[in-house]
Design an enzyme around this catalytic site. Structure first.
Site, PDB file in Angstrom:
ATOM      1  N   ASN A   1      13.000 114.417  91.520  1.00  0.00           N
ATOM      2  CA  ASN A   1      12.692 114.021  92.897  1.00  0.00           C
ATOM      3  C   ASN A   1      13.256 115.051  93.874  1.00  0.00           C
ATOM      4  O   ASN A   1      13.843 116.043  93.460  1.00  0.00           O
ATOM      5  CB  ASN A   1      13.237 112.613  93.173  1.00  0.00           C
ATOM      6  CG  ASN A   1      14.740 112.569  92.971  1.00  0.00           C
ATOM      7  OD1 ASN A   1      15.496 113.222  93.664  1.00  0.00           O
ATOM      8  ND2 ASN A   1      15.185 111.791  91.973  1.00  0.00           N
TER       9      ASN A   1
ATOM     10  N   LYS B   1       6.852 121.964  73.352  1.00  0.00           N
ATOM     11  CA  LYS B   1       6.036 121.898  74.569  1.00  0.00           C
ATOM     12  C   LYS B   1       4.721 121.158  74.282  1.00  0.00           C
ATOM     13  O   LYS B   1       4.038 121.458  73.294  1.00  0.00           O
ATOM     14  CB  LYS B   1       5.750 123.324  75.040  1.00  0.00           C
ATOM     15  CG  LYS B   1       5.055 123.379  76.375  1.00  0.00           C
ATOM     16  CD  LYS B   1       4.850 124.818  76.814  1.00  0.00           C
ATOM     17  CE  LYS B   1       3.889 124.829  78.001  1.00  0.00           C
ATOM     18  NZ  LYS B   1       3.361 126.145  78.268  1.00  0.00           N
TER      19      LYS B   1
ATOM     20  N   PRO C   1      19.315 102.724  83.072  1.00  0.00           N
ATOM     21  CA  PRO C   1      20.376 101.814  83.513  1.00  0.00           C
ATOM     22  C   PRO C   1      20.685 102.070  84.985  1.00  0.00           C
ATOM     23  O   PRO C   1      20.545 103.197  85.466  1.00  0.00           O
ATOM     24  CB  PRO C   1      21.571 102.205  82.636  1.00  0.00           C
ATOM     25  CG  PRO C   1      21.283 103.577  82.167  1.00  0.00           C
ATOM     26  CD  PRO C   1      19.787 103.716  82.119  1.00  0.00           C
ATOM     27  N   ASP C   2      21.078 101.045  85.700  1.00  0.00           N
ATOM     28  CA  ASP C   2      21.482 101.204  87.101  1.00  0.00           C
ATOM     29  C   ASP C   2      22.982 101.506  87.110  1.00  0.00           C
ATOM     30  O   ASP C   2      23.814 100.618  86.861  1.00  0.00           O
ATOM     31  CB  ASP C   2      21.155  99.932  87.905  1.00  0.00           C
ATOM     32  CG  ASP C   2      21.341 100.161  89.390  1.00  0.00           C
ATOM     33  OD1 ASP C   2      22.389 100.704  89.787  1.00  0.00           O
ATOM     34  OD2 ASP C   2      20.434  99.799  90.160  1.00  0.00           O
ATOM     35  N   ILE C   3      23.317 102.754  87.376  1.00  0.00           N
ATOM     36  CA  ILE C   3      24.715 103.206  87.272  1.00  0.00           C
ATOM     37  C   ILE C   3      25.597 102.427  88.254  1.00  0.00           C
ATOM     38  O   ILE C   3      26.646 101.882  87.881  1.00  0.00           O
ATOM     39  CB  ILE C   3      24.818 104.727  87.559  1.00  0.00           C
ATOM     40  CG1 ILE C   3      23.898 105.496  86.604  1.00  0.00           C
ATOM     41  CG2 ILE C   3      26.257 105.205  87.453  1.00  0.00           C
ATOM     42  CD1 ILE C   3      23.721 106.967  86.939  1.00  0.00           C
TER      43      ILE C   3
ATOM     44  N   PHE D   1      23.838 103.929  98.394  1.00  0.00           N
ATOM     45  CA  PHE D   1      22.925 104.508  99.380  1.00  0.00           C
ATOM     46  C   PHE D   1      21.557 103.874  99.178  1.00  0.00           C
ATOM     47  O   PHE D   1      21.155 103.636  98.040  1.00  0.00           O
ATOM     48  CB  PHE D   1      22.826 106.034  99.195  1.00  0.00           C
ATOM     49  CG  PHE D   1      23.809 106.773 100.062  1.00  0.00           C
ATOM     50  CD1 PHE D   1      25.160 106.698  99.786  1.00  0.00           C
ATOM     51  CD2 PHE D   1      23.376 107.512 101.145  1.00  0.00           C
ATOM     52  CE1 PHE D   1      26.081 107.352 100.588  1.00  0.00           C
ATOM     53  CE2 PHE D   1      24.279 108.176 101.953  1.00  0.00           C
ATOM     54  CZ  PHE D   1      25.630 108.100 101.681  1.00  0.00           C
TER      55      PHE D   1
ATOM     56  N   LYS E   1      20.052  95.066  98.589  1.00  0.00           N
ATOM     57  CA  LYS E   1      20.754  95.822  97.530  1.00  0.00           C
ATOM     58  C   LYS E   1      22.250  95.571  97.559  1.00  0.00           C
ATOM     59  O   LYS E   1      22.899  95.498  96.516  1.00  0.00           O
ATOM     60  CB  LYS E   1      20.509  97.321  97.720  1.00  0.00           C
ATOM     61  CG  LYS E   1      19.291  97.787  96.968  1.00  0.00           C
ATOM     62  CD  LYS E   1      18.962  99.212  97.249  1.00  0.00           C
ATOM     63  CE  LYS E   1      17.455  99.336  97.297  1.00  0.00           C
ATOM     64  NZ  LYS E   1      16.987 100.644  97.662  1.00  0.00           N
TER      65      LYS E   1
HETATM   66  O1  C5P Z   1      17.814 100.427  93.764  1.00  0.00           O
HETATM   67  P1  C5P Z   1      17.913 101.782  94.376  1.00  0.00           P
HETATM   68  O2  C5P Z   1      17.573 102.890  93.431  1.00  0.00           O
HETATM   69  O3  C5P Z   1      17.165 101.950  95.669  1.00  0.00           O
HETATM   70  O4  C5P Z   1      19.455 101.906  94.769  1.00  0.00           O
HETATM   71  C1  C5P Z   1      19.986 103.058  95.323  1.00  0.00           C
HETATM   72  C2  C5P Z   1      21.458 103.115  95.050  1.00  0.00           C
HETATM   73  O5  C5P Z   1      21.733 102.830  93.676  1.00  0.00           O
HETATM   74  C3  C5P Z   1      21.985 104.514  95.270  1.00  0.00           C
HETATM   75  O6  C5P Z   1      23.336 104.374  95.665  1.00  0.00           O
HETATM   76  C4  C5P Z   1      21.867 105.142  93.884  1.00  0.00           C
HETATM   77  O7  C5P Z   1      22.770 106.218  93.720  1.00  0.00           O
HETATM   78  C5  C5P Z   1      22.189 103.981  92.968  1.00  0.00           C
HETATM   79  N1  C5P Z   1      21.470 103.994  91.689  1.00  0.00           N
HETATM   80  C6  C5P Z   1      22.169 104.206  90.520  1.00  0.00           C
HETATM   81  N2  C5P Z   1      21.517 104.165  89.306  1.00  0.00           N
HETATM   82  C7  C5P Z   1      20.206 103.945  89.244  1.00  0.00           C
HETATM   83  C8  C5P Z   1      19.477 103.739  90.443  1.00  0.00           C
HETATM   84  C9  C5P Z   1      20.146 103.785  91.646  1.00  0.00           C
HETATM   85  O8  C5P Z   1      23.395 104.421  90.566  1.00  0.00           O
HETATM   86  N3  C5P Z   1      19.591 103.922  88.069  1.00  0.00           N
END
Ligand code: C5P
Length: 387
Positions: A198, A277, A293-295, A311, A325
């Site tokens: 991105n 490739k 995973p959502d860190i 953020f 959020k």
């Molecule tokens: O849900 P969203 O992606 O919009 O949330 C954004 C926030 O969550 C940011 O702080 C981003 O760094 C964190 N994030 C994360 N891991 C992910 C997705 C988002 O830590 N897989």
């Protein structure tokens, strides 16, 4: 810089400031180019050098107001006796003096002049006036002078000036605290040469890391692939994919006091990454993706989480989505920003943010990411200490 013999030291000064992580733009006052070549300053600063004149042409580039807003600090080195007299008067008769009148940033001067000029009653009065207005006077040094005399009035050495300018931003608010920051994009490989990523440049996260360092924190910066220079004095962990970033964060999260997730982490990754490739044999291609995973949510969901700041980059309904959020991910604070426009958000030097906690909403208007980062760290520190 003003027109004094010590100007020959300024390319070194620009380098030293750069080594401390500063971006430097040089403004020459009238005749300063008699003492140092603008091309040298352009080469070491990486920016076009601004000459003294305020012409229609120069104002269509980065004009005096833009420069005054851009700067986090204005340093005049060398500062001649004449320059300091003009600063006292509030003159706005050339670009440098005009920027000094127009800026809200702290101003520092590094005097450089003959010892008799330095000890002249008018110079002494001017210095006292500047000091009373909050101008930082760096030096001067004493010793042998270019004119052969000995006494006070020599400009400080570049390393010393750079270090004192850096100290203008230093505080001890976060001394003894550990802050981990994620920054930049992630890269989700499709094959060895292609991937999904991105537009995140890493600028905001890196600026926050620098601001946290200046506040005295021990900073760990977990960075996705970026092209910007890393802050000094941080522990840097370079990562590529969301999974890499997740394991890098988890490996030392229990030691952290504050966690700030700025990284634009990919929500999904290709379920498989090809070893070789991928060839364009087929007319169509389907990529199956799996959720990453959502860190941040994983960190905030721990038994004893650090103070968690997220953020939320949104193109619409910014505040509502951000508030959602904050609650869903169990955060202490969320910084919401609008990424639809061209002037703030991804890859731009400026940003505007709404900072939301359970109890408060604070608007931080459009400003340079470096300035915004300092305000954010100050607000985060306040909220962290109040919990
Ligand atoms: O849900 P969203 O992606 O919009 O949330 C954004 C926030 O969550 C940011 O702080 C981003 O760094 C964190 N994030 C994360 N891991 C992910 C997705 C988002 O830590 N897989």
């Amino acid at each position: 810089m003003s027109a004094g013999i010590a100007a020959y030291k300024t390319p070194d000064l620009v380098r030293k400031l750069g080594e401390l992580g500063a971006q430097v733009q040089v403004i020459l006052s009238k005749n300063a180019d008699q003492f140092v070549a603008p091309l040298s300053l352009q080469a070491v600063s990486g920016h076009a050098v601004h000459s003294y004149a305020m012409t229609a042409e120069s104002e269509t580039g980065m004009g005096h107001i833009d420069l005054a807003r851009w700067a986090d600090a204005v340093l005049i080195a060398p500062a001649t006796a004449n320059m300091m007299a003009r600063l006292c008067q509030g003159n706005a008769d050339e670009l440098l003096t005009t920027v000094c009148v127009a800026t809200e940033a702290p101003i520092a001067v590094a005097p450089a002049m003959n010892q008799q000029m330095w000890q002249n009653a008018a110079s002494e009065a001017n210095i006292a006036t500047l000091q009373s207005r909050g101008v930082h006077i760096l030096g001067p040094d004493a010793g042998e002078q270019a004119c052969g005399e000995v006494g006070p009035g020599r400009m400080l050495q570049p390393a010393d000036i750079a270090q004192r300018v850096g100290a203008l931003f230093q505080s001890t608010e976060l001394t003894g605290k550990r802050v981990m920051i994620t920054a930049g994009p992630t890269w989700e490989a499709l094959d060895p040469v292609r991937g999904i990523t991105n537009h995140s440049s890493g600028m905001m996260g890196y600026a926050l890391a620098q601001a946290a360092i200046e506040a005295g924190a021990e900073v760990t910066l977990v960075s996705g692939p970026t092209h910007i220079s890393k802050p000094e004095h941080a522990t840097i962990i370079n990562t590529v994919s969301a999974l890499d970033m997740h394991s890098a964060v988890m490996s030392s999260i229990d030691e952290q006091d504050i966690f700030i997730a700025v990284a634009a982490v990919a929500d999904y990754r290709p379920i498989q990454s090809a070893d070789q490739k991928i060839k364009k044999n087929a007319d169509e291609m389907t990529i199956t993706m799996i959720k990453n995973p959502d860190i941040l949510a994983d960190v905030a969901g721990r038994e004893k989480p650090p103070f968690c700041v997220g953020f939320a980059a949104e193109t619409n309904n910014v505040i509502d989505y951000a508030r959602g959020k904050l609650v869903r991910k169990k955060l202490d604070m969320i910084a919401a920003n609008h990424v639809g426009g061209s002037e703030t958000g991804f890859g731009t030097p400026d940003n505007a943010i709404t900072l939301i906690t359970e109890e408060s909403v604070i608007e931080l208007p459009r400003q340079a990411k470096t300035a915004l980062a300092r305000t954010l760290i100050a607000e985060i520190t306040k909220a962290y200490k109040a919990q």
